[in-house]
Structure formats: structure tokens, C-alpha cells
Design an enzyme around this catalytic site. Structure first.
Site, short mmCIF file in Angstrom:
data_model
loop_
_atom_site.label_atom_id
_atom_site.label_comp_id
_atom_site.label_asym_id
_atom_site.label_seq_id
_atom_site.Cartn_x
_atom_site.Cartn_y
_atom_site.Cartn_z
CE LYS A 117 -4.44 -1.68 1.14
NZ LYS A 117 -5.67 -1.68 1.91
CE LYS A 199 -5.58 -8.15 -1.71
NZ LYS A 199 -6.49 -7.86 -0.59
CE LYS A 202 -13.10 -3.93 0.37
NZ LYS A 202 -11.89 -3.76 1.17
N1 AQP Z 1 -8.56 -11.22 -3.57
C1 AQP Z 1 -8.92 -11.77 -2.43
N2 AQP Z 1 -9.03 -13.12 -2.32
C2 AQP Z 1 -9.42 -13.71 -1.16
N3 AQP Z 1 -9.72 -12.99 -0.04
C3 AQP Z 1 -9.63 -11.64 -0.12
N4 AQP Z 1 -9.86 -10.66 0.76
C4 AQP Z 1 -9.60 -9.47 0.20
N5 AQP Z 1 -9.23 -9.63 -1.07
C5 AQP Z 1 -9.23 -10.97 -1.31
C6 AQP Z 1 -10.32 -10.90 2.13
O1 AQP Z 1 -11.45 -10.05 2.34
C7 AQP Z 1 -11.47 -9.68 3.73
C8 AQP Z 1 -11.67 -8.22 3.87
O2 AQP Z 1 -10.56 -7.53 3.33
P1 AQP Z 1 -10.35 -6.02 3.72
O3 AQP Z 1 -11.42 -5.18 3.15
O4 AQP Z 1 -10.22 -5.90 5.20
O5 AQP Z 1 -8.95 -5.62 3.15
P2 AQP Z 1 -8.08 -6.17 2.00
O6 AQP Z 1 -7.61 -7.54 2.34
O7 AQP Z 1 -7.03 -5.14 1.75
O8 AQP Z 1 -9.11 -6.24 0.80
P3 AQP Z 1 -9.11 -5.45 -0.57
O9 AQP Z 1 -10.35 -5.83 -1.32
O10 AQP Z 1 -7.81 -5.61 -1.26
O11 AQP Z 1 -9.29 -3.96 -0.06
P4 AQP Z 1 -8.47 -2.66 -0.43
O12 AQP Z 1 -8.45 -2.59 -1.92
O13 AQP Z 1 -9.19 -1.54 0.25
O14 AQP Z 1 -7.09 -2.88 0.16
C9 AQP Z 1 -10.16 -10.16 4.34
O15 AQP Z 1 -10.42 -11.35 5.05
C10 AQP Z 1 -9.30 -10.44 3.15
O16 AQP Z 1 -8.35 -11.47 3.40
#
Ligand code: AQP
Length: 336
Positions: A117, A199, A202
């Protein structure tokens, strides 16, 4: 709802930092529903984590309520699980401060998410982004959590929460339950459709890289049609076929079919036919969730009522743990 002393406790959450994707769903939320039958469950909308990256305030508020609606639409039952917003329970921030003092700079510097990040937000590498894992440790440790259902990308943070808990317990005696990550076999890491080495996220700027849970059927099918694959033509789970492996994983999650079954089903068929089948399976799988979401999201007072009741319940549980921690570290109790 009453929490039972005989059941193990679950805590998990999602940041309202964008439109939730099938990554969030398959890696985490989808698995929450079954656990609520056998465990004490707390599912949080972790808005305080979301502001480690700049958010539009009105959008953040809208998404926070929308995320709760997605939890309920995914089958989380407000009668069985505590669903609440992180910033409604001040003990999360309070415990995070204490835990910051028991977390090493070197440990936080090694966190992969911080490195990723920071690279993505080079103009805003703030202290919150760095200490994100101690706030996450506080989220988990406040409730005596045994299991944390997450995607594999969050495993490192849960392991740090374990280390912090063990360190604290060693100094002050048994205080925290040492939590375990709970990671699904299939769907533990869903990759970007545009760059299958990355990965699915969102907050990705490329909207074609992810399937949002609320994308229309046409959008879902169009995005899968554009998904990056390889120059081979065979639907086969193999090394070096990241794009196809990812699509097979998604197809498997939505249909329950094994990789062997999928290979047999598409034997002799091209990628175009396979991608269409993945798109249709995903759209079919999300349809019931989308219908429930659309009903729920228009009932703002229902959603706000759940949050208000549950915040009180979570705050009561969290306050007990926080008081214990304050006593152990030597804070003087306030006269009642
Ligand atoms: N691509 C993924 N595959 C499997 N699990 C995923 N998670 C996120 N992306 C994937 C799981 O979703 C839960 C919530 O995630 P989060 O919102 O707390 O943060 P993150 O992991 O950083 O998810 P994003 O979508 O990538 O958000 P942004 O873009 O805001 O950083 C967690 O259990 C995560 O493992």
C-alpha cells in the site's frame, strides 16, 4: 442474543474502502454464515482501517451501511451474530494504542500489506497505514477471539496479532486468547482479472480487474470475457497458467466442482466458452445476494437499528477486556 461460554468466538471484518468484490466474498464473507451456527460471531465493518487510505467522507458513510447490508444479504443473521461498525466501539482505538507499545517497529516494517500500500500511495504513507496491524490485533484480541476467518492476504496480520498476544501474556499473565487464522481451501486468494499475478482488490483503479458483488449480470459476463489468460487453448490447472487457474478457482467456488471435473467439462472447448460459463456461474451465484441487498439497502432505519443495538453489545464485551488490560499495564482506575 446471548454469547455462550461453551462456544468458540469468531471475529472478522471488511473495510468499506470500495465496492466489495468476489475476492472479499469468497475469501471471507461466504464462510462466515456457516460459522454462526456453531460459534459466537462478531462481524465488523472496519471503517477505521479504511481511512489509512484517503476516502471521500460521504462515500465512506454510504459504503459503511452498504457493507452491513451485504453481510446480511450474504446470510449473516442479526439474531445470531453481532454486526457492528468499528468506530462505534471506542475500545478498538483504545486497545490499539496499548498494543502499539507492545509491537516492534521491525515487525510492522515487515508487513507485506504495508509495503504494497505504501508503493500504491507513495504520497500518503501515513502512520495509520504503518500501525494498521496493531489496530487489527486490537479488533481481534478485544473479544477473546479464537478464530479469524480471512483470505490468505491477511494471514500475516493474524500471525502478528498472535505474537502480540503471546508477548503480552508472557509479561502480564494470561490475558488474551491467542487467535488462529481460518482460511478457506478454495478462494483463499482470488486474483485480478486484468493482472492474474496480483490480488483482486476493491480499491483497484481498473474496474475490469475485479467483479464487484453488485455488478450487473451483463457487466460480470463482459468482465470475464476480457479476463487475461494465456496463449494456450486448454482449460487446465497448471503452473504458469495464472489467469486460467484463477478462473477455474472462481468457477469451482460458485459451482462446487473440483478442478478435475472442470478440466473434463471443458475438454476440447476453447477459452471463450469457458469464460462465458464462469461469468454465468458467478452471476447466478450472486443473484440471490443482490436481490436481498436491494431490499435491505432501501430500509435505512432497519440497518441503523441493528448497528445501534449491536454497538452497545460489542462495547460491553470490549470494555471488559479493555479494563483488564488497563489494570494489568498499571493504569490507575477512575473512582466510580
Ligand atoms: N482477492 C482476495 N481473495 C481472497 N480474499 C480476499 N480478501 C480481500 N481480497 C481478497 C479478504 O477479504 C477480507 C476483507 O478484506 P479487507 O477489506 O479488510 O482488506 P483487504 O484484504 O485489503 O481487501 P481489498 O479488497 O484488497 O481492499 P483494499 O483494496 O481496500 O485494500 C479479508 O479477510 C481479506 O483477506
Amino acid at each position: 442474543m446471548e454469547f455462550s461460554k461453551d462456544k468458540k468466538t469468531i471475529f472478522s471484518g471488511v473495510q468499506p474502502s470500495g465496492n466489495l468484490t468476489i475476492g472479499n466474498y469468497l475469501g471471507a464473507i461466504k464462510n462466515w454464515q456457516d460459522l454462526q451456527e456453531t460459534h459466537n460471531c462478531l462481524y465488523c465493518v472496519v471503517d477505521m482501517h479504511a481511512i489509512t487510505v484517503r476516502q471521500d467522507p460521504a462515500e465512506l458513510r454510504r459504503r459503511t451501511l452498504g457493507t452491513l447490508a451485504i453481510y446480511i444479504a450474504s446470510g449473516i443473521d442479526p439474531e445470531k451474530s453481532i454486526m457492528f461498525v468499528q468506530s462505534h466501539v471506542p475500545a478498538h482505538a483504545e486497545l490499539a494504542w496499548v498494543l502499539n507499545c507492545y509491537t516492534m517497529f521491525g515487525e510492522l516494517s515487515r508487513m507485506t500489506q504495508f509495503k504494497d500500500k505504501s508503493a500504491k500511495n507513495a504520497q500518503n504513507i501515513n502512520a495509520g497505514l504503518f500501525t494498521y496491524p496493531t489496530l487489527m490485533a486490537a479488533d481481534i484480541l478485544l473479544y477473546g477471539t479464537d478464530l479469524v476467518p480471512v483470505g490468505v492476504d491477511q494471514k500475516q496480520h493474524v500471525e502478528l496479532a498472535r505474537d502480540i498476544a503471546e508477548r503480552f501474556n508472557q509479561i502480564y499473565g494470561d490475558t488474551f486468547v491467542v487467535p488462529e487464522p481460518y482460511i478457506p481451501q478454495t478462494g483463499r486468494k482470488i486474483f485480478s482479472l486484468a493482472d492474474p499475478g496480483k490480488k483482486m482488490s476493491k480499491s483497484d483503479e481498473n474496474i475490469n480487474s475485479f467483479i464487484a458483488l453488485l455488478d450487473s449480470r451483463d457487466t460480470i459476463i463482459r468482465k470475464f470475457k476480457r479476463a487475461v489468460t494465456d496463449s494456450d487453448t486448454c482449460v487446465r490447472y497448471a503452473e504458469g497458467k495464472d489467469g486460467i487457474n484463477n478462473l477455474m478457482t472462481i468457477y469451482s467456488c460458485f459451482t462446487g466442482k473440483t478442478m478435475d471435473e472442470i478440466e473434463r467439462e471443458f475438454d476440447g472447448k476453447g477459452y471463450a466458452e469457458f469464460k462465458l460459463a464462469v461469468g454465468e456461474a458467478c452471476a447466478d451465484g450472486l443473484e440471490p445476494l443482490q436481490k436481498r441487498y436491494n431490499c435491505l439497502v432501501s430500509d435505512r432505519s432497519y440497518l441503523e437499528g441493528i448497528l445501534s443495538n449491536n454497538a452497545d453489545h460489542a462495547a460491553y464485551l470490549a470494555r471488559k477486556m479493555l479494563s483488564k488490560v488497563y489494570r494489568k499495564v498499571g493504569f490507575l482506575a477512575k473512582n466510580k
